[in-house]
Design a protein around this motif. Structure first.
Motif, short mmCIF file in Angstrom:
data_model
loop_
_atom_site.label_atom_id
_atom_site.label_comp_id
_atom_site.label_asym_id
_atom_site.label_seq_id
_atom_site.Cartn_x
_atom_site.Cartn_y
_atom_site.Cartn_z
N TRP A 293 11.00 41.97 51.66
CA TRP A 293 11.28 42.37 50.40
C TRP A 293 10.10 41.70 49.27
O TRP A 293 9.93 42.15 48.27
CB TRP A 293 12.79 42.31 50.01
CG TRP A 293 13.50 43.37 50.95
CD1 TRP A 293 13.13 44.40 51.39
CD2 TRP A 293 14.76 42.95 51.22
NE1 TRP A 293 14.06 44.96 52.32
CE2 TRP A 293 15.16 43.81 52.20
CE3 TRP A 293 15.61 41.84 51.22
CZ2 TRP A 293 16.44 44.03 52.72
CZ3 TRP A 293 16.84 41.84 51.76
CH2 TRP A 293 17.14 42.95 52.70
N GLU B 36 -0.30 51.74 44.70
CA GLU B 36 0.73 51.73 45.89
C GLU B 36 1.12 50.41 45.89
O GLU B 36 2.40 50.06 46.30
CB GLU B 36 -0.11 52.07 47.12
CG GLU B 36 0.01 53.49 47.24
CD GLU B 36 -1.03 53.97 48.24
OE1 GLU B 36 -1.00 55.28 48.65
OE2 GLU B 36 -1.77 53.10 48.80
N GLU C 229 3.85 50.05 43.40
CA GLU C 229 5.14 50.72 43.75
C GLU C 229 5.78 49.73 44.50
O GLU C 229 6.94 49.82 44.56
CB GLU C 229 4.65 52.01 44.33
CG GLU C 229 4.13 53.27 43.29
CD GLU C 229 3.60 54.44 43.93
OE1 GLU C 229 3.34 55.23 43.39
OE2 GLU C 229 3.21 54.25 45.10
N MET D 123 9.74 48.59 43.97
CA MET D 123 10.64 49.16 44.85
C MET D 123 11.17 47.95 45.87
O MET D 123 12.57 48.00 45.86
CB MET D 123 9.99 49.95 45.77
CG MET D 123 10.29 50.21 47.07
SD MET D 123 9.32 51.65 47.80
CE MET D 123 9.30 50.54 49.64
N LEU D 124 10.43 47.03 46.25
CA LEU D 124 11.07 46.16 46.90
C LEU D 124 11.85 44.99 46.23
O LEU D 124 12.91 44.44 46.69
CB LEU D 124 10.09 45.24 47.84
CG LEU D 124 9.32 46.34 48.82
CD1 LEU D 124 8.10 45.79 49.46
CD2 LEU D 124 10.41 46.69 49.95
N ARG E 146 15.02 46.33 44.87
CA ARG E 146 16.52 46.17 45.63
C ARG E 146 17.27 45.15 46.25
O ARG E 146 18.03 45.13 46.93
CB ARG E 146 15.78 47.33 46.80
CG ARG E 146 14.84 46.39 47.68
CD ARG E 146 14.45 47.18 49.06
NE ARG E 146 15.49 47.47 50.17
CZ ARG E 146 16.06 48.84 50.57
NH1 ARG E 146 15.56 49.77 49.85
NH2 ARG E 146 17.18 48.87 51.48
N SER F 19 19.55 53.18 42.93
CA SER F 19 18.12 52.41 42.74
C SER F 19 17.16 53.42 43.10
O SER F 19 16.21 53.35 42.36
CB SER F 19 18.29 51.46 43.94
OG SER F 19 18.25 51.81 45.21
N ASN F 20 17.39 54.58 43.94
CA ASN F 20 16.35 55.43 44.15
C ASN F 20 15.88 56.13 42.88
O ASN F 20 14.53 56.20 42.57
CB ASN F 20 16.69 56.46 45.08
CG ASN F 20 16.38 55.80 46.39
OD1 ASN F 20 16.21 54.91 46.80
ND2 ASN F 20 16.64 56.68 47.53
N ILE G 52 16.45 55.35 39.81
CA ILE G 52 15.84 54.15 38.62
C ILE G 52 14.59 53.68 39.08
O ILE G 52 13.53 53.64 38.20
CB ILE G 52 16.93 53.03 38.69
CG1 ILE G 52 18.21 53.40 38.15
CG2 ILE G 52 16.24 51.74 37.82
CD1 ILE G 52 19.38 52.47 38.62
N ILE G 53 14.42 53.36 40.54
CA ILE G 53 12.98 52.87 40.70
C ILE G 53 11.99 54.21 40.65
O ILE G 53 10.77 53.83 40.15
CB ILE G 53 13.07 52.52 42.09
CG1 ILE G 53 13.95 51.01 42.31
CG2 ILE G 53 11.64 52.03 42.52
CD1 ILE G 53 14.19 50.67 43.69
N ALA G 54 12.42 55.16 40.87
CA ALA G 54 11.19 56.34 40.81
C ALA G 54 11.07 56.26 39.42
O ALA G 54 9.97 56.86 38.95
CB ALA G 54 12.12 57.74 41.31
N LEU H 7 8.34 53.48 38.10
CA LEU H 7 7.13 53.56 39.08
C LEU H 7 5.79 54.02 37.85
O LEU H 7 6.34 54.93 36.99
CB LEU H 7 6.95 54.52 40.09
CG LEU H 7 7.92 54.21 41.27
CD1 LEU H 7 7.68 55.15 42.27
CD2 LEU H 7 7.54 52.79 41.72
#
Lengths: 367, 601
Positions: free
Chosen positions: A254, A298, A301, A305-306, A309, A358-359, A361-363, A366
Motif C-alpha cells: 500500500w 496511473e 491513481e 487508491m492505495l 484504503r 471506498s471504490n 469515493i476513490i473513483a 481520481l
C-alpha cells in the motif's frame, strides 16, 4: 537500481488439497510430480532474478503454501537465503490451512525463521465449513491455532463475512474464541460469489443462502466494533491488528514499496514497473510476463487508491509533484465537509466508517 | 446550348413510411444511375441515423438519366423527409423543383402528412402527380385510395400510376408521368447567374458546400460569386452534380440542380434560401427566400465535460448550416453550467439533433426536458417569452401566462375514435370537428396546448391506435392558461435543470411521478438523498434514495495492484456520464426523464 532500497518477496504456491466452493481462482489440486516440477521452475526463477537489495519481508501465499512438505518448503527458502540479503528480523509470513498444519511443519517453519502465520479459518460454524468446502471443522481449527501459537506469537486468522446465518453476534463470538487463543491479527473478507463457482450453483438451486448486502454490512460493522473494543485497529479495509502486529508485507504494497513476486501469476513492482508472471503453468514455465510501465496518471491513481484504503493515507505532496492537486477535485470539499475524508497536514485519510464505500469515493477522487 | 425541355426537376413527397426512399431506390436502379454493385437499399439516406431509424431526415438530391421516346432526359430527383418535424426540409426541396410526386400508400390511404405535403406543393405552384404505392399488399385498396385523393386533396387520380416500389411494379409509369406532366424548367442561361441555395453542409476539406438550383445563367470553377444576402464574394473551386454521390462537372447552367464549393470557411456566410449570383455580372434582384421557421420546442443542451463548451458551439454552428431550422442561444444553468438553449421544430427534430451531436461530433451532451415558449405577462405590464422554466418570474410578479395552442388533425380508422378523444381530453384538448373521409378513415380536429403534444402525445397516440393513426398540427396562437412551475430539490437544493411548467391541475401528479422516476434513475449515494417536488415553497411530493451500503471490498491478491487500478478506472469512466448537483451525482439521462413519465405504466 540506483539505491539499495528495502524490498519484499512474495512466493506463490498455486496448489490446494481441495478447491473451496467459493473460489474462482485458478488453483490446482495436488499432484506430487506437478509440485516438484513447479518447484524446479520456481527455484530457478528465484535464483535468476537475484538482486542486492535488503529484503524486509517474505510472504508465502497461495493456494495453500502449508501443503508443501517440510523438505519442499526448505528447498525454496534455502534458495532465497542463499541469493538474497534478508534482514535477520524480516517479517516472514506463511499462509496455512488448519488441516495441513502439523507439528513437523511448524518446527521447520520456525527453524527457517518464519515468524508469522496467516491461518485460513474462514468460519467456526460447522455447517458453513462443510458447505463452503473446507477440510477442517471448528475443533480442528481451534486446536491447530493453539498448536501454532506455542511456537508463533504472530498469528493471523482469515474470516469470511456473509456466510449463511452468520450475523454480527455470531461473528463476534467466533472472533472472541480466536482472540482468546492469542490471535493477533484478523483479516475479514466479504463473501463474493462468482458465477463459475460451486457456491453460485448452490445459491441458484436454493441450497445455500448467504447474507444479503444489508445484513452483510451490518454484521461486518458489528464485528468491526467488537474487534476495536478489544483494542485492535482497523488499519486497512479488511485488516484488524493489535498495535505492532500490522502486516508489514501488506503495508509495503500500500506504501508502493518495491517487491519481487515469484511463481505462477505472481506480481512484482520494481523500478516503477508492474510486472506479472502469467497465471498458467505453460506461461510460467516459458517465463512469460506482462509489463506495465506506469504513466504519471496511473501513478497518481495508485497513490490515491492505495493510500486511502489503509491507515497510511495519501501524501498530497507526492500527488502535487506529479501535477495533481486533489483539493481542486469537485468531490474533495464535500468529502471533507461530510467527514468522509480527513486531512492532517499534507496527508489525506479516508474515514474508516466509509471503507466499505471506498471504490466509489476513490473513483471520484481520481484525476 | 442545352435544351431545357429535356430537364425535369421533381421531388417525392409523402406521409412517413409510404415508401419514398424505396421508390427513389427503384428510380435510381431503373435509370442505371448507380451500378448494381454499389446499390444498397435506401441509398439516399446516407446518414447513419437515417439508415438506423429507417427514416429520411435530410433532403437528398440525385440526377437520373432516362430515355423516353428517343430523347434522353435529365431528371433531378430530390428525396424528402416525411415526418411532421421536417416539413421545413420538404418546403425547401419544393422550391427547387417544378413538380412533385405525391406518394400514397395503397392500404393506408391519405394520411395527415400526405395532406400537409400536398398543400405545400400547391403553395409552391408545383405540378403534382399522385402515385399509389404498395399495390402488392393484400390489404391494398387502390380504387378507394384514388377516391380519397380526389375527395380529400382534390387531385385527379383516375389515371395515376399504381406501383409497388418494393416489388418494382410499374416504376416506368412514374418516370413517364414525370416527363409528360411536369413542366420543363424555364430560365435563360445567357442572363446573369441566379441560383437558389436550397441546402448546404460542411465539408472539412472544401468548406461549406451549397446545394443549388440554377435559375438563370451559368456557373463554373474560377467564377467569382456573390452571396446576395450576406454580400460576401467567393471564388468557385468546384461545381458538380449528385449521382447521388458528388460528381464534378465543367459547369452548371439554368435548370440544373447541383452543388457549388468555394472554400467558404465561415459558416454564417452561407444562407440557405439565399441567392447566389455572379460577382462581376450580378442579377438585379434576389429570388424570394424561404420564410423563417419558428422553432416550437426548446431544450437546454450542455456538454457533459464543461470544458467542451466551445466544441459544442462549433458543432451547433455546423449543424445549423445543414439545418437552418435549428436555433440556439447561450444559456447558463446553476446545475449544468454553460450550454445552449436550442429551439427545434418538434421532438423528433430534437432527438435527431442531439444524436447527431453525439455521433457526428463525438460530443457527450446533457439534454434538459423539452419545453414550449410561454408568453408571460407581468403585473408591471412587461411581457416575457419564456422557454426555459427556470426563468419564470416568481408567481407574485405574474399577471397571467399564455401558452401556445395548435390545431391538430388526426387521421384514424373509426374504431380508434373513442380512445383518441379520450387522449385529447386528457391532454386538455378542445374538440372541433369530426369527418368521415370514407368508411375506413376519419379525420378528427382538436385544439390542443402545444406543451401537451410535446410531452408524450405522439407516443400515446401510436400505442393507443397500434400505429394506425397519423397526426399533423399547425400553430394557432396563444391562450391564457393556469400554469405553474414545479421545481425539484435534491438533498434540499433546487436543481434548475429539472424544473418544468405544467398546468395547475396536473402539477401534483407530475411532481409525484417525477420524484418517483428520479428515485429510480439516480443511483444510491454515500448518504441518503431526499428528492422533493415543490411549487413555490410548498412541497407536493417526496421520495428518498437510501444510502449506498457497500461497493465491492475486493482483496488485492498477492500484490496485484494493476487489476484493482483498472477496475477503478472503469468505474471512473462510468462516472463521466454523471453530473454533480451539489453533493448528488445524477446520470445525464435524468434530465430528459421528465419526458418519459408514462413509459413505465
Amino acid at each position: 537500481m540506483a539505491e539499495n532500497k528495502d524490498m519484499s518477496i512474495y512466493v506463490h504456491i498455486p496448489f490446494c488439497e481441495q478447491k473451496c466452493n467459493y473460489c474462482a481462482f485458478a488453483s490446482f489440486c495436488v499432484n506430487q510430480a506437478q509440485i516438484e516440477d513447479y518447484l524446479n521452475d520456481l527455484c530457478q526463477e528465484i535464483e535468476q532474478r537475484k538482486v542486492d537489495n535488503p529484503i524486509k519481508t517474505i510472504y508465502f501465499g497461495g493456494g495453500t503454501p502449508s501443503l508443501l512438505s517440510p523438505e519442499q518448503f526448505k528447498r525454496i527458502v534455502d534458495v532465497i537465503y542463499k541469493n538474497y540479503n534478508v534482514y535477520d528480523n524480516a517479517e516472514f509470513t506463511v499462509e496455512a490451512n488448519p488441516n495441513s498444519i502439523t507439528e513437523e511443519k511448524l518446527d521447520m517453519w520456525k527453524k527457517l525463521r518464519v515468524n508469522r502465520l496467516s491461518i485460513g479459518v474462514q468460519t467456526l460454524k460447522e455447517k458453513n465449513l462443510r458447505k463452503i468446502g473446507r477440510l477442517h471443522d471448528k475443533m480442528m481449527a481451534l486446536e491447530k491455532i493453539k498448536l501454532a501459537r506455542r511456537q508463533f506469537d504472530n498469528v493471523s486468522a482469515d474470516i469470511l463475512i456473509g456466510l449463511e446465518d452468520e450475523n454480527g453476534k455470531q461473528l463476534a463470538k467466533n472472533a472472541s474464541m480466536l482472540l482468546d487463543l492469542g490471535v493477533k491479527h484478523i483479516s475479514c473478507y466479504l463473501l463474493e460469489v462468482y458465477e463459475n463457482t460451486k457456491l453460485y450453483q448452490m445459491i441458484q438451486d436454493r441450497r445455500y443462502k448467504p447474507l444479503d448486502e444489508e445484513e452483510m454490512i451490518a454484521s461486518f460493522n458489528k464485528l468491526s466494533s467488537y474487534l476495536q473494543d478489544k483494542g485492535m485497529t482497523r488499519y486497512e479495509i479488511s485488516n484488524f491488528a493489535y498495535p505492532g502486529y500490522e502486516s508489514k508485507h501488506n503495508l509495503n504494497y500500500w506504501a508502493r514499496g518495491e517487491y519481487l513476486g515469484f511463481g505462477l501469476g505472481a506480481h512484482s513492482f520494481v523500478d516503477g514497473k508492474r510486472v506479472a508472471n502469467l497465471d498458467s503453468f505453460a506461461g510460467f514455465k516459458a517465463k512469460k510476463t506482462e509489463v506495465e510501465d506506469l504513466s504519471e496518471t496511473e501513478q497518481i491513481e495508485e497513490i490515491i487508491m492505495l493510500g486511502l484504503r489503509c491507515c497510511l493515507g495519501v501524501d498530497l505532496t507526492k500527488l502535487m509533484a506529479l501535477g495533481y492537486d486533489i483539493t481542486l477535485n469537485s468531490f474533495y470539499k464535500d468529502y471533507i465537509q461530510e467527514g468522509v475524508l480527513t486531512q492532517e497536514g499534507e496527508t489525506l485519510f479516508l474515514n474508516p466508517v466509509f471503507y466499505h464505500l471506498s471504490n466509489t469515493i476513490i473513483a471520484n477522487l481520481l484525476p | 446550348m442545352k435544351d431545357l425541355n429535356l430537364i425535369r426537376n421533381f421531388c417525392i413527397i409523402a406521409h412517413i413510411d409510404h415508401g419514398k426512399s424505396t421508390l427513389a431506390d427503384r428510380l435510381i436502379e431503373l435509370t442505371g444511375t448507380v451500378s448494381k454493385r454499389d446499390m444498397q437499399s435506401q441509398i439516399l439516406d446516407s446518414m447513419e441515423l437515417e439508415r438506423e431509424k429507417g427514416i429520411t431526415i435530410k433532403l437528398a438530391p440525385t440526377r437520373l438519366i432516362y430515355e423516353y421516346e428517343g430523347k434522353e432526359y435529365t431528371l433531378n430527383l430530390i428525396d424528402t423527409p416525411g415526418h411532421v418535424d421536417f416539413t421545413y426540409e420538404v418546403s425547401r426541396s419544393l422550391a427547387a423543383c417544378e413538380g412533385a410526386v405525391l406518394l400514397v400508400d395503397a392500404s393506408q390511404g391519405v394520411e395527415a402528412q400526405t395532406l400537409a405535403n400536398a398543400y405545400l406543393a400547391i403553395e409552391n405552384n408545383l405540378e403534382t402527380i399522385p402515385v399509389i404505392n404498395k399495390i402488392d399488399l393484400p390489404s391494398a385498396r387502390v380504387e378507394e385510395v384514388k377516391q380519397e385523393i380526389e375527395e380529400v386533396i382534390g387531385f385527379p387520380a383516375e389515371n395515376c400510376p399504381c406501383i409497388s416500389a418494393k416489388e418494382g411494379i410499374n416504376i416506368e409509369d412514374v418516370l413517364k408521368s414525370v416527363i409528360t406532366s411536369i413542366p420543363a424548367p424555364t430560365g435563360d442561361e445567357t442572363k446573369p447567374l441566379k441560383c437558389l441555395v436550397f441546402d448546404s453542409h460542411y465539408d472539412n476539406f472544401k468548406g461549406a458546400i451549397c446545394l443549388v438550383r440554377v435559375v438563370d445563367g451559368t456557373v463554373k470553377a474560377g467564377d467569382q460569386i456573390l452571396m446576395m444576402q450576406t454580400g460576401k464574394v467567393f471564388d468557385v473551386t468546384e461545381v458538380g452534380i449528385f449521382v447521388p454521390t458528388t460528381k464534378e462537372t465543367a459547369c452548371l447552367s439554368a435548370g440544373d440542380v447541383g452543388y457549388i464549393a468555394a472554400s467558404i470557411k465561415t459558416i454564417s456566410d452561407v444562407k440557405v434560401g439565399g441567392t447566389i449570383t455572379n460577382a462581376e455580372n450580378p442579377t438585379d434582384k434576389p429570388l424570394d427566400g424561404y420564410k423563417e421557421v419558428q422553432p416550437v420546442v426548446f431544450c437546454g443542451i450542455f456538454p457533459v465535460d464543461g470544458a467542451k463548451y466551445n466544441e459544442l458551439k462549433d458543432s451547433l454552428d455546423k449543424l445549423k448550416l445543414n439545418d437552418a431550422s435549428l436555433q440556439f442561444a447561450p444559456e447558463v444553468s446553476s446545475a449544468l453550467g454553460y450550454g445552449f438553449r436550442c429551439g427545434f421544430l418538434g421532438l423528433l427534430h430534437l432527438e435527431i439533433i442531439t444524436q447527431r451531436l453525439e455521433r457526428e461530433f463525438n460530443l457527450d451532451i446533457i439534454t434538459t426536458a423539452p419545453s414550449v415558449s410561454y408568453n408571460v405577462y407581468k403585473t408591471n405590464g412587461d411581457m416575457l417569452e419564456i422557454s426555459n422554466p427556470s426563468n419564470l418570474p416568481p408567481a407574485i410578479e405574474i399577471d397571467h401566462i399564455e401558452e401556445p395552442i395548435v390545431k391538430v388533425s388526426v387521421f384514424t380508422p373509426p374504431e380508434f375514435v373513442g380512445t383518441i378523444m379520450e387522449l385529447c381530453q386528457d391532454k386538455r384538448g378542445i374538440y372541433k370537428d369530426m369527418q368521415y373521409i370514407d368508411k375506413k378513415r376519419v379525420e378528427l380536429k382538436y385544439i390542443l396546448p402545444l406543451g401537451e403534444i410535446i410531452y408524450d402525445f405522439f407516443d400515446s397516440l401510436k400505442s393507443r391506435t397500434r400505429g394506425y393513426a397519423s397526426f399533423d398540427y399547425e400553430f394557432d396562437g396563444f391562450e391564457t392558461a393556469d400554469l405553474v412551475r414545479v421545481d425539484l430539490m435534491l438533498n434540499g437544493e433546487k436543481c434548475d435543470a429539472l424544473s418544468l411548467i405544467v398546468h395547475k391541475d396536473k402539477a401534483y401528479n407530475r411532481g409525484r411521478e417525477l420524484a418517483e422516476r428520479l428515485k429510480k434513475i439516480i443511483p444510491r449515494q454515500l448518504f441518503e438523498v431526499p428528492i422533493q417536488a415543490c411549487i413555490g415553497n410548498k412541497i407536493i411530493a417526496r421520495e428518498t434514495i437510501s444510502a449506498m451500503r457497500k461497493d465491492v471490498l475486493a482483496k488485492c491478491y498477492g500484490g496485484d495492484i494493476s487489476r484493482k487500478r483498472k477496475l477503478l478506472e472503469k468505474q471512473k469512466e462510468g462516472k463521466k456520464k454523471m453530473r454533480k448537483i451539489g453533493s448528488v451525482e445524477i446520470p445525464s439521462e435524468a434530465f430528459m426523464s421528465i419526458l418519459k413519465l408514462d413509459e413505465d405504466k
